[in-house]
Design a protein around this motif. Structure first.
Motif, PDB file in Angstrom:
ATOM      1  N   UNK A 284      36.233  31.127  28.764  1.00  0.00           N
ATOM      2  CA  UNK A 284      36.051  29.698  29.064  1.00  0.00           C
ATOM      3  C   UNK A 284      36.314  29.379  30.529  1.00  0.00           C
ATOM      4  N   UNK A 285      36.995  30.293  31.231  1.00  0.00           N
ATOM      5  CA  UNK A 285      37.232  30.152  32.667  1.00  0.00           C
ATOM      6  C   UNK A 285      37.080  31.531  33.303  1.00  0.00           C
ATOM      7  N   UNK A 286      36.856  31.587  34.621  1.00  0.00           N
ATOM      8  CA  UNK A 286      36.864  32.894  35.289  1.00  0.00           C
ATOM      9  C   UNK A 286      38.248  33.539  35.190  1.00  0.00           C
ATOM     10  N   UNK A 287      38.250  34.865  35.081  1.00  0.00           N
ATOM     11  CA  UNK A 287      39.499  35.614  34.977  1.00  0.00           C
ATOM     12  C   UNK A 287      39.586  36.597  36.135  1.00  0.00           C
ATOM     13  N   UNK A 288      40.681  36.513  36.876  1.00  0.00           N
ATOM     14  CA  UNK A 288      40.921  37.471  37.961  1.00  0.00           C
ATOM     15  C   UNK A 288      41.708  38.633  37.380  1.00  0.00           C
ATOM     16  N   UNK A 289      41.040  39.763  37.244  1.00  0.00           N
ATOM     17  CA  UNK A 289      41.665  40.953  36.669  1.00  0.00           C
ATOM     18  C   UNK A 289      41.404  42.103  37.631  1.00  0.00           C
ATOM     19  N   UNK A 290      42.344  42.326  38.525  1.00  0.00           N
ATOM     20  CA  UNK A 290      42.160  43.335  39.562  1.00  0.00           C
ATOM     21  C   UNK A 290      42.902  44.613  39.201  1.00  0.00           C
ATOM     22  N   UNK A 291      42.522  45.693  39.840  1.00  0.00           N
ATOM     23  CA  UNK A 291      43.156  46.985  39.635  1.00  0.00           C
ATOM     24  C   UNK A 291      44.367  47.119  40.548  1.00  0.00           C
ATOM     25  N   UNK A 292      45.308  47.972  40.148  1.00  0.00           N
ATOM     26  CA  UNK A 292      46.452  48.245  41.020  1.00  0.00           C
ATOM     27  C   UNK A 292      46.002  48.880  42.337  1.00  0.00           C
ATOM     28  N   UNK A 293      44.823  49.541  42.312  1.00  0.00           N
ATOM     29  CA  UNK A 293      44.299  50.177  43.527  1.00  0.00           C
ATOM     30  C   UNK A 293      43.646  49.177  44.472  1.00  0.00           C
ATOM     31  N   UNK A 294      43.377  47.964  43.991  1.00  0.00           N
ATOM     32  CA  UNK A 294      42.750  46.953  44.836  1.00  0.00           C
ATOM     33  C   UNK A 294      43.728  46.465  45.897  1.00  0.00           C
ATOM     34  N   UNK A 295      43.209  46.188  47.073  1.00  0.00           N
ATOM     35  CA  UNK A 295      44.040  45.702  48.169  1.00  0.00           C
ATOM     36  C   UNK A 295      44.432  44.247  47.938  1.00  0.00           C
ATOM     37  N   UNK A 296      45.436  43.789  48.704  1.00  0.00           N
ATOM     38  CA  UNK A 296      45.811  42.377  48.646  1.00  0.00           C
ATOM     39  C   UNK A 296      44.631  41.514  49.072  1.00  0.00           C
ATOM     40  N   UNK A 297      43.857  42.003  50.054  1.00  0.00           N
ATOM     41  CA  UNK A 297      42.686  41.264  50.522  1.00  0.00           C
ATOM     42  C   UNK A 297      41.676  41.079  49.395  1.00  0.00           C
ATOM     43  N   UNK A 298      41.432  42.148  48.632  1.00  0.00           N
ATOM     44  CA  UNK A 298      40.506  42.071  47.509  1.00  0.00           C
ATOM     45  C   UNK A 298      41.001  41.099  46.451  1.00  0.00           C
ATOM     46  N   UNK A 299      42.287  41.136  46.174  1.00  0.00           N
ATOM     47  CA  UNK A 299      42.860  40.202  45.203  1.00  0.00           C
ATOM     48  C   UNK A 299      42.705  38.754  45.683  1.00  0.00           C
TER      49      UNK A 299
ATOM     50  N   UNK B 112      32.574  51.336  52.902  1.00  0.00           N
ATOM     51  CA  UNK B 112      32.944  50.331  53.889  1.00  0.00           C
ATOM     52  C   UNK B 112      32.782  48.894  53.417  1.00  0.00           C
ATOM     53  N   UNK B 113      32.733  48.687  52.110  1.00  0.00           N
ATOM     54  CA  UNK B 113      32.517  47.338  51.569  1.00  0.00           C
ATOM     55  C   UNK B 113      33.843  46.669  51.214  1.00  0.00           C
ATOM     56  N   UNK B 114      33.834  45.344  51.255  1.00  0.00           N
ATOM     57  CA  UNK B 114      34.925  44.526  50.723  1.00  0.00           C
ATOM     58  C   UNK B 114      34.449  43.936  49.412  1.00  0.00           C
ATOM     59  N   UNK B 115      35.377  43.644  48.506  1.00  0.00           N
ATOM     60  CA  UNK B 115      34.959  43.182  47.186  1.00  0.00           C
ATOM     61  C   UNK B 115      35.843  42.063  46.657  1.00  0.00           C
ATOM     62  N   UNK B 116      35.215  41.166  45.919  1.00  0.00           N
ATOM     63  CA  UNK B 116      35.893  40.179  45.076  1.00  0.00           C
ATOM     64  C   UNK B 116      35.388  40.412  43.667  1.00  0.00           C
ATOM     65  N   UNK B 117      36.248  40.258  42.667  1.00  0.00           N
ATOM     66  CA  UNK B 117      35.809  40.549  41.301  1.00  0.00           C
ATOM     67  C   UNK B 117      36.450  39.604  40.299  1.00  0.00           C
TER      68      UNK B 117
ATOM     69  N   UNK C 153      31.290  47.248  35.601  1.00  0.00           N
ATOM     70  CA  UNK C 153      31.968  48.464  36.039  1.00  0.00           C
ATOM     71  C   UNK C 153      33.280  48.716  35.307  1.00  0.00           C
ATOM     72  N   UNK C 154      33.635  47.876  34.334  1.00  0.00           N
ATOM     73  CA  UNK C 154      34.995  47.960  33.798  1.00  0.00           C
ATOM     74  C   UNK C 154      35.155  47.780  32.299  1.00  0.00           C
TER      75      UNK C 154
END
Length: 299
Positions: free
Chosen positions: A273-288, A262-267, A143-144
Motif C-alpha cells: 500500500x506504500x513504497x517500502x525501503x528495503x536495502x541490503x547491508x552491503x548498500x552504502x549510506x548514499x544508496x539508502x 560505476x552506477x549509483x542506485x536507489x531501490x 532482482x530480489x
C-alpha cells in the motif's frame, strides 16, 4: 519528463510534503545516517521503532538530533516490524523502511493476511540506477524477490514498475522485457512470455506504458545495437525499466551495475500500500538515502 540523476529524486521530494517514514528495528548506524540525511534535507519526518537506548546512542554518535517522541521503544525486531506495519495500515506513516531485522521476518509482517499491507498482486523489487554509460535513470526489476515469475506474476511486476514511474510523472515509461536473444524462440519460454507481454500492451491489457520484448540487453539500452540488428522499436535504446526473466538475471545485472559498473542506485519494493525501503547491508549510506528519496518522491 525524463530524470537523469538520482539527485533529481531529491528535488522532486523536496517539492512535496514531508513524508512520515516508519523505520522498523531502527537501531542500525547506516540506516540512521541515511534517515538523518533525509531528515536534514527536509524530505521526511521519521518514526523510529526499535531499541530506544541503542537508537539514542547511535544518534548521539552521528550527531542526529532526533526528537524523543519520534522513537517507539520496542527491543524485539519482529514486534518492531509489526508496529511499523501497523502505523502504515492506520495511515499514521507514508513510507515503510527495514532496519536491523531479518528480511524474512520483516516481510512476513508486510504480507500477513490480516494485519499486513500487501495489495492484490505480488511484491517486487525495483532498482533505479544512475550510470555514466546511459543517458538517463534506468530501472531494473526484479532482482530480489520473485525467483522464476510466471506470466501472471510478470504482469504484476510490470504493473508495479509502471506505478513507480507514473508516480514520478512518466506518462508512458518504456519497458524492455529482456532475455538472451531478441527474437521469439519456441524453445525459450522467456521469449514467448516477452512476446505475449508486448502484445498484451499493444491490446491495452497492460496500460500506461510502452512494452517491447524480447530484447537482448544490448539493444534494450543501445540504439546503435538495435539498428545494427534491424530492430525498429520505441523502447530499444531508450528503455526506462528493464524487466528480467528471472531472479538470477536481475540480481547479477543489479549487482554488476552497482559494484563494477560505476552506477549509483536507489531501490524500493512495490506492490504494498506504500513504497517500502528495503536495502541490503552491503548498500552504502548514499544508496539508502537515495532509496528514501525515491520513496518520498512517489508520495
Amino acid at each position: 519528463m525524463v530524470l537523469t540523476k538520482l539527485n533529481d529524486l531529491v528535488e522532486i521530494a523536496k517539492n512535496k510534503k514531508k513524508v512520515k517514514i516508519a523505520v522498523a528495528a531502527a537501531e542500525d548506524k547506516n540506516v540512521l545516517e541515511a534517515v538523518k540525511n533525509a531528515y536534514e534535507k527536509e524530505l521526511i519526518e521519521p518514526i523510529l521503532i526499535g531499541n530506544k537506548e541503542k537508537i539514542l546512542e547511535i544518534s548521539k554518535n552521528i550527531n542526529f538530533d532526533i526528537k524523543n517522541d519520534s522513537i517507539i521503544d520496542e527491543c524485539n525486531p519482529i514486534l518492531s516490524s509489526k508496529k511499523a506495519v501497523e502505523l502504515i495500515k492506520n495511515k499514521k506513516a507514508d513510507v515503510l523502511m527495514k532496519g536491523l531485522v531479518q528480511t524474512a521476518d520483516f516481510l512476513r509482517e508486510v504480507l500477513h493476511n490480516e494485519t499486513g499491507i500487501r495489495k492484490n498482486g505480488v511484491l517486487s523489487h525495483i532498482g533505479i540506477f544512475e550510470t555514466p554509460f546511459y543517458h538517463k535513470l534506468i530501472g531494473v526489476t526484479d532482482a530480489a524477490l520473485n525467483i522464476a515469475p510466471n506470466i501472471k506474476e510478470k504482469i504484476e511486476i510490470i504493473k508495479n514498475g509502471v506505478e513507480l514511474f507514473n508516480k514520478l510523472d512518466y506518462k508512458l515509461p518504456k519497458i524492455a522485457i529482456i532475455g538472451a536473444v531478441e527474437v521469439v524462440n519456441p524453445k525459450m519460454q522467456t521469449t514467448i512470455d516477452a512476446a505475449m507481454l508486448t502484445m498484451m500492451n499493444k491490446r491495452n491489457q497492460i496500460k500506461n506504458c510502452i512494452i517491447d520484448g524480447p530484447l537482448a540487453l544490448d539493444n534494450a539500452v543501445s540504439k546503435e545495437a538495435a539498428a545494427h540488428k534491424g530492430i525498429a522499436s520505441e523502447v530499444a535504446g531508450d528503455t526506462d525499466l528493464i524487466v528480467a526473466p528471472y531472479i538470477e538475471v536481475g540480481n547479477v545485472l543489479y549487482k554488476s551495475m552497482n559494484f563494477i559498473g560505476g552506477a549509483k542506485v536507489a531501490a524500493v519494493l512495490m506492490g504494498a500500500k506504500v513504497p517500502i525501503v528495503l536495502t541490503s547491508r552491503a548498500d552504502s549510506e548514499e544508496s539508502k538515502f537515495y532509496s528514501i528519496a525515491l520513496a518520498s518522491a512517489m508520495d
